[in-house]
Design a protein around this motif. Structure first.
Motif, PDB file in Angstrom:
ATOM      1  N   GLU A 152     -23.803  36.128  18.110  1.00  0.00           N
ATOM      2  CA  GLU A 152     -24.944  35.608  18.856  1.00  0.00           C
ATOM      3  C   GLU A 152     -25.806  34.698  17.981  1.00  0.00           C
ATOM      4  O   GLU A 152     -26.243  33.620  18.405  1.00  0.00           O
ATOM      5  CB  GLU A 152     -25.787  36.755  19.410  1.00  0.00           C
ATOM      6  CG  GLU A 152     -26.951  36.286  20.267  1.00  0.00           C
ATOM      7  CD  GLU A 152     -27.724  37.428  20.877  1.00  0.00           C
ATOM      8  OE1 GLU A 152     -28.760  37.164  21.534  1.00  0.00           O
ATOM      9  OE2 GLU A 152     -27.320  38.603  20.701  1.00  0.00           O
ATOM     10  N   SER A 153     -26.023  35.127  16.744  1.00  0.00           N
ATOM     11  CA  SER A 153     -26.807  34.306  15.823  1.00  0.00           C
ATOM     12  C   SER A 153     -26.128  32.971  15.562  1.00  0.00           C
ATOM     13  O   SER A 153     -26.776  31.910  15.580  1.00  0.00           O
ATOM     14  CB  SER A 153     -26.996  35.055  14.500  1.00  0.00           C
ATOM     15  OG  SER A 153     -27.536  34.201  13.520  1.00  0.00           O
ATOM     16  N   GLU A 204     -24.047  31.307  17.415  1.00  0.00           N
ATOM     17  CA  GLU A 204     -24.147  30.439  18.583  1.00  0.00           C
ATOM     18  C   GLU A 204     -25.523  29.798  18.682  1.00  0.00           C
ATOM     19  O   GLU A 204     -25.660  28.605  18.998  1.00  0.00           O
ATOM     20  CB  GLU A 204     -23.823  31.235  19.848  1.00  0.00           C
ATOM     21  CG  GLU A 204     -22.355  31.631  19.945  1.00  0.00           C
ATOM     22  CD  GLU A 204     -22.070  32.565  21.113  1.00  0.00           C
ATOM     23  OE1 GLU A 204     -23.035  33.147  21.661  1.00  0.00           O
ATOM     24  OE2 GLU A 204     -20.887  32.703  21.473  1.00  0.00           O
ATOM     25  N   ASP A 205     -26.573  30.578  18.393  1.00  0.00           N
ATOM     26  CA  ASP A 205     -27.936  30.041  18.434  1.00  0.00           C
ATOM     27  C   ASP A 205     -28.136  28.953  17.382  1.00  0.00           C
ATOM     28  O   ASP A 205     -28.753  27.912  17.645  1.00  0.00           O
ATOM     29  CB  ASP A 205     -28.953  31.156  18.199  1.00  0.00           C
ATOM     30  CG  ASP A 205     -29.070  32.118  19.369  1.00  0.00           C
ATOM     31  OD1 ASP A 205     -28.573  31.778  20.468  1.00  0.00           O
ATOM     32  OD2 ASP A 205     -29.650  33.199  19.185  1.00  0.00           O
TER      33      ASP A 205
END
Length: 256
Positions: A102-103, A105-106
């Protein structure tokens, strides 16, 4: 780019390097528009620094970028400099997908897709200006990676090669591509950055950047002296040693 007489839009400039650059460019006689997501920060900047224009923009949202670009150009049709400044930096553990995906992708969305979308919105306008600049912002970590920030390192390497590639494509147009390559600077980019002994004081960094731009308005890369340790580690044949030194000196990631 020349350091005066421009109209600059700097999305992601509500704090840190972006805001410091915005204020210094204003002092040099430029018209400056600061962009950001948080309206309260934009209102504070406008109140504390008369003459700076502000624009709400979310560089993760293509619709927001389209709307903001239209509003900025309606107010400032003479805009000739774009500085896509927004960026995030996070420590990641790639041994566990739950600890990084998730990190990552951000980080890629903010640091790579954001600038690409911004450039796409402004490139036609900039080609119509007689003297235009896109000033990208990479990092010393684009050239020598820090172990704990894989996605950040990769995102800034992408910005470096994007800049080089666009310079080739836009050759013969009025648009100049320049790349600002910061070292670690004392900002809030990551926890501990502001207090890190390994980071360069923000005012010193901005002083040197403005001096470099004034001395060479055509510079392809704006490199303060402290970032050359990272930028040229492979050229010097010291890549492995510099990677090891980064990790040993600052294993928690305070070395942008």
């Amino acid at each position: 780019m020349h350091i005066s007489g421009n109209t600059l839009f700097i999305p992601g400039a509500t704090s840190g390097i972006g805001l410091a650059l915005a204020l210094r460019f204003q002092e040099k006689g430029n018209t400056v528009i600061v962009g950001g997501r948080r309206e309260e920060l934009l209102a504070r900047i406008a109140a504390e620094h008369p003459g700076i224009d502000t624009q709400r923009i979310d560089t993760l949202d293509p619709a927001s970028i389209r709307a903001a670009s239209a509003e900025v150009l309606a107010r400032h049709p003479d805009l000739n400099v774009l500085v896509p400044m927004a960026g995030i930096m996070r420590a990641e553990n790639w041994r566990n997908p739950a600890g990084f995906l998730e990190s990552a992708e951000d980080v890629i969305a903010t640091n790579v897709l954001g600038p690409i979308r911004l450039i796409a919105e402004f490139i036609e306008h900039l080609q119509g200006r007689p003297d235009a600049t896109i000033l990208t912002v990479s990092s010393g970590l684009a050239f020598t990676p820090l172990r704990v920030t894989p996605s950040y390192n990769a995102s800034k390497a992408a910005i470096h090669l994007l800049t080089e590639s666009l310079r080739l494509q836009l050759k013969g147009t009025s648009v100049r591509l320049q790349e600002l390559v910061p070292p670690a600077v004392r900002t809030d980019l990551m926890p501990g950055h502001r207090e890190s002994a390994h980071a360069m004081p923000l005012d010193e960094f901005i002083d040197e950047v403005m001096a470099l731009l004034e001395a060479d308005p055509e510079a392809r890369e704006i490199l303060v002296e402290r970032v050359e340790f990272l930028r040229y580690s492979e050229v010097r044949g010291e890549f492995d040693q510099v990677v090891a030194a980064l990790d040993a000196a600052d294993p928690h990631g305070n070395a942008a």
